[in-house]
Design a protein around this motif. Structure first.
Motif, PDB file in Angstrom:
ATOM      1  N   TRP A  74      16.084  46.474  10.932  1.00  0.00           N
ATOM      2  CA  TRP A  74      15.926  45.184  10.338  1.00  0.00           C
ATOM      3  C   TRP A  74      17.071  44.873   9.550  1.00  0.00           C
ATOM      4  O   TRP A  74      17.793  45.601   8.825  1.00  0.00           O
ATOM      5  CB  TRP A  74      14.839  45.358   9.539  1.00  0.00           C
ATOM      6  N   GLU A  78      14.241  38.591   7.888  1.00  0.00           N
ATOM      7  CA  GLU A  78      13.072  38.571   8.559  1.00  0.00           C
ATOM      8  C   GLU A  78      11.859  37.956   7.528  1.00  0.00           C
ATOM      9  O   GLU A  78      12.269  38.031   6.237  1.00  0.00           O
ATOM     10  CB  GLU A  78      12.489  39.725   9.373  1.00  0.00           C
ATOM     11  N   GLU A 111      10.087  47.816   8.384  1.00  0.00           N
ATOM     12  CA  GLU A 111      10.771  46.356   8.076  1.00  0.00           C
ATOM     13  C   GLU A 111      10.822  46.172   6.593  1.00  0.00           C
ATOM     14  O   GLU A 111      11.579  45.512   6.000  1.00  0.00           O
ATOM     15  CB  GLU A 111       9.813  45.080   8.888  1.00  0.00           C
ATOM     16  N   GLU A 112       9.476  46.288   5.905  1.00  0.00           N
ATOM     17  CA  GLU A 112       9.155  45.891   4.672  1.00  0.00           C
ATOM     18  C   GLU A 112      10.244  46.554   3.576  1.00  0.00           C
ATOM     19  O   GLU A 112      10.768  46.042   2.687  1.00  0.00           O
ATOM     20  CB  GLU A 112       7.829  46.194   4.071  1.00  0.00           C
ATOM     21  N   SER A 114      13.108  47.388   4.331  1.00  0.00           N
ATOM     22  CA  SER A 114      14.363  46.843   4.496  1.00  0.00           C
ATOM     23  C   SER A 114      14.808  45.744   3.494  1.00  0.00           C
ATOM     24  O   SER A 114      15.985  45.215   3.654  1.00  0.00           O
ATOM     25  CB  SER A 114      14.648  46.516   6.122  1.00  0.00           C
ATOM     26  N   CYS A 147      20.487  49.739   7.173  1.00  0.00           N
ATOM     27  CA  CYS A 147      19.768  48.649   7.826  1.00  0.00           C
ATOM     28  C   CYS A 147      20.671  48.081   8.767  1.00  0.00           C
ATOM     29  O   CYS A 147      21.659  48.324   9.074  1.00  0.00           O
ATOM     30  CB  CYS A 147      19.479  47.490   6.700  1.00  0.00           C
TER      31      CYS A 147
END
Length: 223
Positions: A74, A78, A111-112, A114, A147
């Motif tokens: 990620w 996003e 994801e979070e 990152s 990342c």
């Protein structure tokens, strides 16, 4: 008999600990409730529903993370990471996320965790366990960076192997669990204690995160 990672915080009129719970369906990796919606639910606890405002928290623990996707990972632009970045900017609180349990490959962060403004916590072993590794060594399952845009993550590491905590399905029992979801509360507890003791760290997530990273022990095995 267990005092936890932030003993006596939340006691008295000035202190408060908030909990927000979501159904399993809302937290699936295949979709469900967006992070922005979850954060909005947390933020709704800053009032009592009758217009009476409660002080916003200094630090938030998020022991959830969608699966890492592997290289290149990620990049932080996003939708969900941007929602986290905006919440930290708007409310000036530190948001701690578990890094994820998709290790041991590179770029497997959730994801979070990152998000640029999220403090991502990895899982390290804190006792001599024989087959699992040495104390201070990152757990095999713990997600790694970097990342997708080559940022250095996770930010810090904390004990996350066989951690005894309250059992969510009971009102009086304890259970041993492992993973970065056990490591993140250790980081959050330290951050809460620091904010409680030092006024210059309150509503200053940049200072709080920098202090935690700068004073952490370093080890070639976990970099």
């Amino acid at each position: 008999g267990y005092t936890g990672n932030a003993p006596r915080l939340g006691w008295g009129a000035a202190g408060r600990i908030r909990t927000t719970k979501y159904s399993d369906a809302a937290c699936t990796n295949s979709g469900g409730t967006s992070v922005a919606t979850r954060l909005a639910s947390m933020q709704s606890s800053y009032t009592d529903g009758n217009g009476i405002v409660s002080p916003r928290p200094h630090v938030i623990n998020c022991s959830f993370s969608t699966n890492g996707i592997g290289p290149p990972g990620w990049v932080g632009t996003e939708t969900d990471p941007r929602a986290i970045d905006a919440a930290v900017w708007d409310y000036d609180h530190l948001v701690v996320f578990s890094a994820g349990n998709e290790g041991s490959g590179a770029s497997t962060l959730g994801e979070e965790s990152s998000a640029k403004n999220a403090l991502a916590g990895a899982n390290v072993i804190d006792y001599e366990s024989g087959t699992d590794g040495d104390p201070g060594q990152i757990a095999t399952s713990s997600s790694r960076g970097p990342c997708g845009d080559d940022r250095w993550k996770p930010n810090v590491a904390a004990p996350g192997k066989w951690i005894r905590s309250a059992s969510a399905e009971t009102t009086s029992l304890y259970v041993d669990k492992s993973g970065t979801s056990m490591a993140a509360p250790h980081v959050t507890g330290v951050a809460a204690q620091l904010a409680d003791h030092y006024s210059w760290l309150r509503y200053a997530p940049h200072r709080l995160a920098s202090l935690l990273m700068a004073t952490a022990m370093t080890d070639d095995d976990i970099v």
